[in-house]
Design an enzyme around this catalytic site. Sequence first.
Site, short mmCIF file in Angstrom:
data_model
loop_
_atom_site.label_atom_id
_atom_site.label_comp_id
_atom_site.label_asym_id
_atom_site.label_seq_id
_atom_site.Cartn_x
_atom_site.Cartn_y
_atom_site.Cartn_z
CE LYS A 199 -4.36 1.12 2.31
NZ LYS A 199 -5.08 0.96 3.58
O1 G3P Z 1 -7.84 1.85 5.31
C1 G3P Z 1 -8.14 3.06 4.72
C2 G3P Z 1 -9.52 3.61 5.04
O2 G3P Z 1 -10.48 2.61 4.91
C3 G3P Z 1 -9.62 4.39 6.32
O3 G3P Z 1 -10.93 4.64 6.71
O4 G3P Z 1 -12.56 5.39 8.42
O5 G3P Z 1 -10.13 5.98 8.70
O6 G3P Z 1 -11.50 7.09 6.96
P1 G3P Z 1 -11.30 5.85 7.76
#
Ligand code: G3P
Length: 214
Positions: free
Chosen positions: A83
């Site tokens: 990633k």
């Molecule tokens: O893993 C990346 C993403 O899904 C993060 O989500 O909820 O931290 O915006 P969030």
Amino acid sequence: MKFFIDTADINEIKEAQAMGVLDGVTTNPSLVAKTGRKFREVLEEIVQIVNGPISAEVVSTDTQGMMKEARDYAAIHDNIIIKIPLILEGLKALKICVDEGIKTNVTLCFQASQALVVGKIGATYVSPFVGRLDDISVNGMELIHQIKTIYDNYGIGTQVLVASIRHPLHLVEAAMMGADVATLPIKVIQQLIKHPLTDIGLERFLKDWEQVPR
Ligand code: G3P
């Protein structure tokens, strides 16, 4: 549509695995920090549990550092996906990964032009963050629509991995748009099958069953 779980928590991964819906895992530095564990140890455990793509995020901000991390993680298992953040140095690392056959997930995508560039370079996945766009009053799902249209227009093979999903409607809309993958927190995976009429219906069936002679 593939379902990934967005976590570095082994118990959550096992829970989703037991539900039979799990195709892969995405992690990020914030999720790893929550576990309080060493990332490499966590990764080595996840690859034993899930037989599917597992995203491991690099934390260097220069291409050389990113590549050192990428090669190191990629050597752990064939299922590891590197990633990479969507910055200039990251795109250079992406190009090297593509040339070396290392699978990639380019993260922190917030606009269609970013996704087009990532697709042209040949990433395996691109991760648009829908919830974080919604948070700033920009329609996150519109971005998925734009990326799908652009990728379909030009036959770009990069898979659209919808990230930062906050609720089941995000998933339903992503599925209707034909997104390839959704990465979901455990809470949303559990919410997917919840409906009050299901619970009320079951309660009634079980109550009526008490009247049936045994
Ligand atoms: O893993 C990346 C993403 O899904 C993060 O989500 O909820 O931290 O915006 P969030």
